[in-house]
Design a protein around this motif. Structure first.
Motif, PDB file in Angstrom:
ATOM      1  N   ARG A  67       0.880  -1.438  -0.061  1.00  0.00           N
ATOM      2  CA  ARG A  67       0.222  -0.132  -0.050  1.00  0.00           C
ATOM      3  C   ARG A  67       0.819   1.265   0.168  1.00  0.00           C
ATOM      4  NH1 ARG A  67      -5.661  -0.716   1.085  1.00  0.00           N
ATOM      5  NH2 ARG A  67      -5.585   1.437   0.586  1.00  0.00           N
ATOM      6  N   GLY A  68       0.587   2.095  -0.791  1.00  0.00           N
ATOM      7  CA  GLY A  68       1.195   3.464  -1.015  1.00  0.00           C
ATOM      8  C   GLY A  68       1.064   4.372   0.213  1.00  0.00           C
ATOM      9  N   GLU A  69      -0.164   4.013   0.981  1.00  0.00           N
ATOM     10  CA  GLU A  69      -0.709   4.756   2.140  1.00  0.00           C
ATOM     11  C   GLU A  69       0.619   4.882   3.206  1.00  0.00           C
ATOM     12  OE1 GLU A  69      -2.555   7.497   4.522  1.00  0.00           O
ATOM     13  OE2 GLU A  69      -3.142   6.919   2.338  1.00  0.00           O
ATOM     14  N   VAL A  70       1.308   3.854   3.314  1.00  0.00           N
ATOM     15  CA  VAL A  70       2.536   3.634   4.272  1.00  0.00           C
ATOM     16  C   VAL A  70       3.439   4.591   3.994  1.00  0.00           C
ATOM     17  CG1 VAL A  70       4.308   2.131   5.256  1.00  0.00           C
ATOM     18  CG2 VAL A  70       1.831   1.251   4.549  1.00  0.00           C
ATOM     19  N   ILE A  71       3.768   4.787   2.865  1.00  0.00           N
ATOM     20  CA  ILE A  71       4.908   5.772   2.350  1.00  0.00           C
ATOM     21  C   ILE A  71       4.252   7.102   2.637  1.00  0.00           C
ATOM     22  CG2 ILE A  71       6.096   6.847   0.288  1.00  0.00           C
ATOM     23  CD1 ILE A  71       6.763   3.948  -0.482  1.00  0.00           C
ATOM     24  N   LYS A  72       2.999   7.518   2.116  1.00  0.00           N
ATOM     25  CA  LYS A  72       2.568   8.942   2.295  1.00  0.00           C
ATOM     26  C   LYS A  72       2.729   9.102   4.014  1.00  0.00           C
ATOM     27  CE  LYS A  72      -1.748  11.362   2.047  1.00  0.00           C
ATOM     28  NZ  LYS A  72      -3.212  11.183   1.328  1.00  0.00           N
ATOM     29  N   GLN A  73       2.241   8.432   4.928  1.00  0.00           N
ATOM     30  CA  GLN A  73       2.464   8.646   6.215  1.00  0.00           C
ATOM     31  C   GLN A  73       3.851   8.781   6.657  1.00  0.00           C
ATOM     32  OE1 GLN A  73      -0.232   9.407   8.125  1.00  0.00           O
ATOM     33  NE2 GLN A  73      -1.292   8.886   6.140  1.00  0.00           N
ATOM     34  N   GLN A  74       4.826   8.080   5.961  1.00  0.00           N
ATOM     35  CA  GLN A  74       6.320   8.544   6.429  1.00  0.00           C
ATOM     36  C   GLN A  74       6.624   9.579   5.792  1.00  0.00           C
ATOM     37  OE1 GLN A  74       8.474   4.890   4.553  1.00  0.00           O
ATOM     38  NE2 GLN A  74       7.834   3.570   6.136  1.00  0.00           N
ATOM     39  N   LEU A  75       6.334  10.124   4.692  1.00  0.00           N
ATOM     40  CA  LEU A  75       6.494  11.216   4.071  1.00  0.00           C
ATOM     41  C   LEU A  75       5.955  12.492   4.938  1.00  0.00           C
ATOM     42  CD1 LEU A  75       5.893  10.657   0.125  1.00  0.00           C
ATOM     43  CD2 LEU A  75       8.054  10.773   1.524  1.00  0.00           C
ATOM     44  N   LEU A  76       4.780  12.435   5.305  1.00  0.00           N
ATOM     45  CA  LEU A  76       4.103  13.470   6.152  1.00  0.00           C
ATOM     46  C   LEU A  76       4.773  13.600   7.506  1.00  0.00           C
ATOM     47  CD1 LEU A  76       0.190  12.945   5.396  1.00  0.00           C
ATOM     48  CD2 LEU A  76       1.971  14.722   4.499  1.00  0.00           C
ATOM     49  N   GLN A  77       5.521  12.542   8.202  1.00  0.00           N
ATOM     50  CA  GLN A  77       6.076  12.393   9.265  1.00  0.00           C
ATOM     51  C   GLN A  77       7.325  13.244   9.376  1.00  0.00           C
ATOM     52  OE1 GLN A  77       6.190   8.602  10.632  1.00  0.00           O
ATOM     53  NE2 GLN A  77       3.871   8.502  10.868  1.00  0.00           N
ATOM     54  N   GLN A  78       7.709  13.190   8.034  1.00  0.00           N
ATOM     55  CA  GLN A  78       9.187  13.787   7.531  1.00  0.00           C
ATOM     56  C   GLN A  78       9.426  15.145   7.298  1.00  0.00           C
ATOM     57  OE1 GLN A  78      11.464  10.963   5.307  1.00  0.00           O
ATOM     58  NE2 GLN A  78      10.790   9.248   6.464  1.00  0.00           N
ATOM     59  N   GLY A  79       8.066  15.896   7.479  1.00  0.00           N
ATOM     60  CA  GLY A  79       7.819  17.192   6.720  1.00  0.00           C
ATOM     61  C   GLY A  79       7.551  17.339   5.235  1.00  0.00           C
ATOM     62  N   TRP A  80       7.394  16.417   4.647  1.00  0.00           N
ATOM     63  CA  TRP A  80       6.811  16.449   3.097  1.00  0.00           C
ATOM     64  C   TRP A  80       5.423  17.050   3.292  1.00  0.00           C
ATOM     65  CZ3 TRP A  80       9.760  15.492  -1.337  1.00  0.00           C
ATOM     66  CH2 TRP A  80      10.977  15.031  -1.127  1.00  0.00           C
ATOM     67  N   GLN A  81       4.972  17.914   2.111  1.00  0.00           N
ATOM     68  CA  GLN A  81       3.703  18.727   2.180  1.00  0.00           C
ATOM     69  C   GLN A  81       3.210  18.312   0.850  1.00  0.00           C
ATOM     70  OE1 GLN A  81       3.763  22.903   3.692  1.00  0.00           O
ATOM     71  NE2 GLN A  81       6.095  22.653   3.972  1.00  0.00           N
ATOM     72  N   GLN A  82       1.595  18.233   0.875  1.00  0.00           N
ATOM     73  CA  GLN A  82       1.147  17.789  -0.375  1.00  0.00           C
ATOM     74  C   GLN A  82       1.010  19.170  -1.361  1.00  0.00           C
ATOM     75  OE1 GLN A  82      -1.951  15.273   0.351  1.00  0.00           O
ATOM     76  NE2 GLN A  82      -2.728  14.645  -1.687  1.00  0.00           N
ATOM     77  N   ALA A  83       0.991  18.879  -2.540  1.00  0.00           N
ATOM     78  CA  ALA A  83       1.111  20.021  -3.669  1.00  0.00           C
ATOM     79  C   ALA A  83      -0.310  19.865  -4.241  1.00  0.00           C
ATOM     80  CB  ALA A  83       1.940  19.638  -4.681  1.00  0.00           C
ATOM     81  N   ILE A  84      -0.717  21.051  -5.028  1.00  0.00           N
ATOM     82  CA  ILE A  84      -1.859  21.196  -5.561  1.00  0.00           C
ATOM     83  C   ILE A  84      -2.069  20.441  -6.705  1.00  0.00           C
ATOM     84  CG2 ILE A  84      -3.626  22.865  -6.466  1.00  0.00           C
ATOM     85  CD1 ILE A  84      -2.818  24.861  -4.346  1.00  0.00           C
ATOM     86  N   ARG A  85      -2.904  19.629  -7.060  1.00  0.00           N
ATOM     87  CA  ARG A  85      -3.011  18.896  -8.423  1.00  0.00           C
ATOM     88  C   ARG A  85      -3.449  19.950  -9.571  1.00  0.00           C
ATOM     89  NH1 ARG A  85      -6.994  15.289 -10.680  1.00  0.00           N
ATOM     90  NH2 ARG A  85      -5.817  13.511 -11.768  1.00  0.00           N
ATOM     91  N   GLU A  86      -2.534  19.827 -10.739  1.00  0.00           N
ATOM     92  CA  GLU A  86      -2.960  20.583 -11.837  1.00  0.00           C
ATOM     93  C   GLU A  86      -4.090  20.007 -12.659  1.00  0.00           C
ATOM     94  OE1 GLU A  86       0.654  20.633 -13.977  1.00  0.00           O
ATOM     95  OE2 GLU A  86       1.564  22.230 -12.601  1.00  0.00           O
TER      96      GLU A  86
ATOM     97  N   GLU B  44      -0.745  11.676  -6.189  1.00  0.00           N
ATOM     98  CA  GLU B  44      -0.696  12.586  -5.012  1.00  0.00           C
ATOM     99  C   GLU B  44       0.748  13.456  -5.136  1.00  0.00           C
ATOM    100  OE1 GLU B  44      -2.732  11.681  -1.325  1.00  0.00           O
ATOM    101  OE2 GLU B  44      -3.941  10.366  -2.401  1.00  0.00           O
ATOM    102  N   ARG B  45       1.158  14.400  -4.972  1.00  0.00           N
ATOM    103  CA  ARG B  45       2.247  15.007  -5.095  1.00  0.00           C
ATOM    104  C   ARG B  45       2.866  15.822  -3.729  1.00  0.00           C
ATOM    105  NH1 ARG B  45       2.751  18.871  -8.971  1.00  0.00           N
ATOM    106  NH2 ARG B  45       5.099  18.372  -9.289  1.00  0.00           N
ATOM    107  N   PHE B  46       4.156  15.598  -3.587  1.00  0.00           N
ATOM    108  CA  PHE B  46       4.443  15.939  -2.294  1.00  0.00           C
ATOM    109  C   PHE B  46       5.982  16.791  -2.453  1.00  0.00           C
ATOM    110  CE2 PHE B  46       2.280  12.336  -1.500  1.00  0.00           C
ATOM    111  CZ  PHE B  46       1.311  12.759  -0.455  1.00  0.00           C
ATOM    112  N   TRP B  47       6.136  18.071  -1.867  1.00  0.00           N
ATOM    113  CA  TRP B  47       7.588  18.601  -1.797  1.00  0.00           C
ATOM    114  C   TRP B  47       7.786  18.900  -0.380  1.00  0.00           C
ATOM    115  CZ3 TRP B  47       7.828  23.587   0.230  1.00  0.00           C
ATOM    116  CH2 TRP B  47       6.552  24.149   0.684  1.00  0.00           C
ATOM    117  N   HIS B  48       9.332  19.033  -0.500  1.00  0.00           N
ATOM    118  CA  HIS B  48       9.984  19.265   1.011  1.00  0.00           C
ATOM    119  C   HIS B  48      11.081  20.615   0.717  1.00  0.00           C
ATOM    120  CE1 HIS B  48      12.491  18.915   4.291  1.00  0.00           C
ATOM    121  NE2 HIS B  48      11.582  17.795   4.799  1.00  0.00           N
TER     122      HIS B  48
END
Length: 326
Positions: free
Chosen positions: A206-225, A232-236
Motif C-alpha cells: 500500500r502506498g499509504e504507508v509511504i504517504k504517512q512516512q513522508l508527512l512525518q518527515q515534513g513533506w507537504q502535499q502539492a495542489i494538483r493541476e 498525489e504529489r509532495f514537496w519538501h
C-alpha cells in the motif's frame, strides 16, 4: 469549444496514446515472460496517430502521453512524436519509457517536441533492477536520465512500482537520490491484472504507508493541476526533487479522473481496468471522418463508469499493463 465531459461532470484534458504493445523488458509485474505477439499486429500509423490526436485536441485535450509497450521501439518514433507535438492545442507531449535508448536520443526527442518524460526505474540497486526488469541495463538507464537532465525537459519523473519483499525498503535511498536532482520520484501501487493474481497477492504494498512516512518527515502535499496524472504529489523545502504516489486502491481515486486511453490498435479505453474498448480505427483512415470521430468520442464517454472495481478484485479485461499502455 466542445469538451470531453462524462456523466459525472469529469472533464478530460489528458490522452494516453499507446503506439505499440511490444516491449524489450520482462518486468515481473507486467510481462514476466517477455512480449508474446498475438499474430502480426498492425499498430497505429503516423497519419492515424495524427488524426486521433487532432480529434482529442478539438475536444479540449491539452496533454498527450505516448506509451506502450516501449514506444521508442518504433522506428518512426521521432515522426510520431513530431506529429503529436505539432497538433494545435496540444501544450504538453509526454513519454513513458524504460529508458534504454534515452542516453543516445534525449536531445533529439526534446528537439522534436517532447516536453515531459517518465522513466521506469524500479530499484537503485543494479542487481534488484535486473531481478525486477529481467534486463541488466541499470547503468544505461541511469545514464539516460542524466542525458535527459542535460536536455532540459520541462519535467522528468522516475516511476517505481512498489513491490513488497523486493524494493519496499528503498525509500531512504530514493529520497537521497532526489535531494539534489530536479526529478519527481513516483511510487506506484502494484495493480492487479488478469495474468498476475498470485504475484499481486505476494507483492502488493500500500502506498499509504509511504504517504504517512513522508508527512512525518515534513513533506507537504502539492495542489494538483487539471491535466496532471493521478499521483498525489509532495514537496519538501530541503529537496530539489519531489515525490508522487499513485494509489489506485485509495478512497475516491477515480473522482479526479481526467485521462482517456487509446490503444496501439486504435481502441478507445475509458478506464485502464474497464471494458473491451470502443473501436476508432475505422474512422482514422482519412481526414473526412474527423467530425464523425469527434462525435464517437463524445458519445462513448457517456458510458464511462464512475469508478473501477479493483477493490472487488475485478480488473476488467486487461491482461497486463502493456496491452493498453498502463
Amino acid at each position: 469549444m466542445k469538451q470531453l465531459q462524462d456523466g459525472f461532470g469529469r472533464k478530460f484534458y489528458y490522452l494516453r496514446l499507446s503506439v505499440t504493445d511490444v516491449c524489450n523488458f520482462r518486468c515481473q509485474y507486467c510481462l514476466p515472460d517477455g512480449y508474446r505477439p498475438n499474430g502480426r499486429q498492425q499498430f497505429l500509423t503516423q497519419p492515424e496517430v495524427a488524426r486521433v490526436t487532432r480529434a482529442f485536441a478539438a475536444l479540449g485535450t491539452q496533454k498527450v502521453r505516448l506509451t506502450g509497450g516501449e514506444p521508442t521501439l518504433r522506428k518512426d518514433f521521432c515522426e510520431l512524436l513530431s506529429s503529436v507535438a505539432e497538433t494545435p492545442g496540444i501544450k504538453k507531449v509526454a513519454l513513458t519509457t524504460n529508458g534504454y535508448r534515452l542516453a543516445k536520443h534525449a536531445k533529439q526527442w526534446r528537439d522534436a517536441g517532447l516536453t515531459h518524460l517518465n522513466v521506469s526505474v524500479d530499484s537503485l540497486d543494479p542487481r534488484m533492477f535486473h531481478q525486477i526488469t529481467g534486463e541488466n541495463l541499470f547503468h544505461q538507464v541511469m545514464a539516460g536520465i542524466d542525458a535527459a537532465l542535460d536536455a532540459g525537459f520541462e519535467s522528468i519523473k522516475v516511476n517505481s512500482v512498489l513491490l513488497k519483499g523486493l524494493n519496499d525498503k528503498e525509500l531512504v535511498g530514493f529520497l537521497d537520490w532526489v535531494k539534489q536532482r530536479p526529478v519527481e520520484m513516483r511510487f506506484i501501487e502494484l495493480m492487479q491484472t488478469g495474468e498476475m493474481d498470485s504475484y499481486f497477492q505476494q507483492h502488493h504494498q500500500r502506498g499509504e504507508v509511504i504517504k504517512q512516512q513522508l508527512l512525518q518527515q515534513g513533506w507537504q502535499q502539492a495542489i494538483r493541476e487539471k491535466d496532471a496524472g493521478p499521483a498525489e504529489r509532495f514537496w519538501h523545502p530541503d529537496y530539489e526533487g519531489g515525490i508522487g504516489l499513485i494509489m489506485p486502491y485509495s478512497k475516491d481515486f477515480c473522482a479526479g479522473c481526467n485521462r482517456l486511453r487509446v490503444s496501439a490498435l486504435g481502441k478507445l479505453h475509458l478506464c485502464l481496468f474497464g471494458e473491451a474498448g470502443v473501436e476508432l480505427r475505422d474512422l482514422l483512415g482519412a481526414d473526412e471522418h474527423q467530425a464523425e470521430l469527434v462525435a464517437r468520442l463524445q458519445s462513448a464517454l457517456q458510458t464511462k463508469r464512475e469508478t473501477h472495481f479493483l477493490h472487488d478484485g475485478d480488473s476488467g479485461v486487461t491482461p497486463h499493463l502493456a496491452s493498453i499502455g498502463g
